[in-house]
Design a protein around this motif. Structure first.
Motif, short mmCIF file in Angstrom:
data_model
loop_
_atom_site.label_atom_id
_atom_site.label_comp_id
_atom_site.label_asym_id
_atom_site.label_seq_id
_atom_site.Cartn_x
_atom_site.Cartn_y
_atom_site.Cartn_z
N ASP A 33 0.87 -1.17 0.00
CA ASP A 33 0.00 0.00 0.00
C ASP A 33 0.91 1.22 0.00
O ASP A 33 1.35 1.68 1.06
CB ASP A 33 -0.92 -0.01 1.21
N THR A 69 -1.81 -4.92 1.43
CA THR A 69 -3.17 -5.38 1.19
C THR A 69 -3.10 -6.76 0.57
O THR A 69 -2.43 -6.95 -0.45
CB THR A 69 -3.92 -4.41 0.25
N GLU A 103 -6.27 -4.92 4.46
CA GLU A 103 -5.02 -4.20 4.68
C GLU A 103 -4.54 -4.40 6.12
O GLU A 103 -5.32 -4.32 7.06
CB GLU A 103 -5.22 -2.72 4.42
#
Length: 129
Positions: A50, A71, A77
């Motif tokens: 991410d 993620t 996430e």
């Protein structure tokens, strides 16, 4: 039975026991939801970095701690604590596999595998100029 036969059987039994114990400790591929439901068991989690979230690496304070967000393939996430230095070309990786386990509600990775864009793929040639 001869003494050598008994010793051979004992060695074979020990080898079989070692193989079985190794197979039971083998980690498996999973999502974050599976890993967080089985705290303490080692998993391979596949996902993507991410890049919009903050990465933390201060080699002056602790060269063996790199923190980032990832993620997984299910869209979950999580914050990852990698207990190694920051890998080279980490930001350009296409896919990440973290190998670790959940400890106290946090994912602690001991290893990371990265799939980076290949520099050997031919780029399409421009037509007409």
């Amino acid at each position: 039975m001869k003494r050598t036969h008994i010793i051979a059987l004992i060695i074979i039994a020990i080898a079989i026991g070692a193989i079985i114990s190794t197979l039971s400790d083998a980690s498996t591929y999973a999502s974050f939801s599976q890993a967080f439901s089985s705290e303490g068991k080692e998993y391979h989690v596949v996902g993507k970095l991410d890049a919009g979230k903050e990465m933390f690496y201060e080699p002056e304070k602790d060269p063996n701690l790199f923190v980032f967000y990832m993620t997984d393939n299910d869209g979950i996430e999580k914050k990852i604590f990698l207990h190694k230095g920051k890998p080279q070309d980490f930001e350009v990786s296409e896919q990440i596999v973290v190998i670790g386990k959940v400890v106290s509600g946090e994912f602690h990775a001991k290893e990371i595998l990265m799939k980076c864009p290949s520099k050997y793929v031919e780029k399409p040639e421009k037509i007409g100029g």
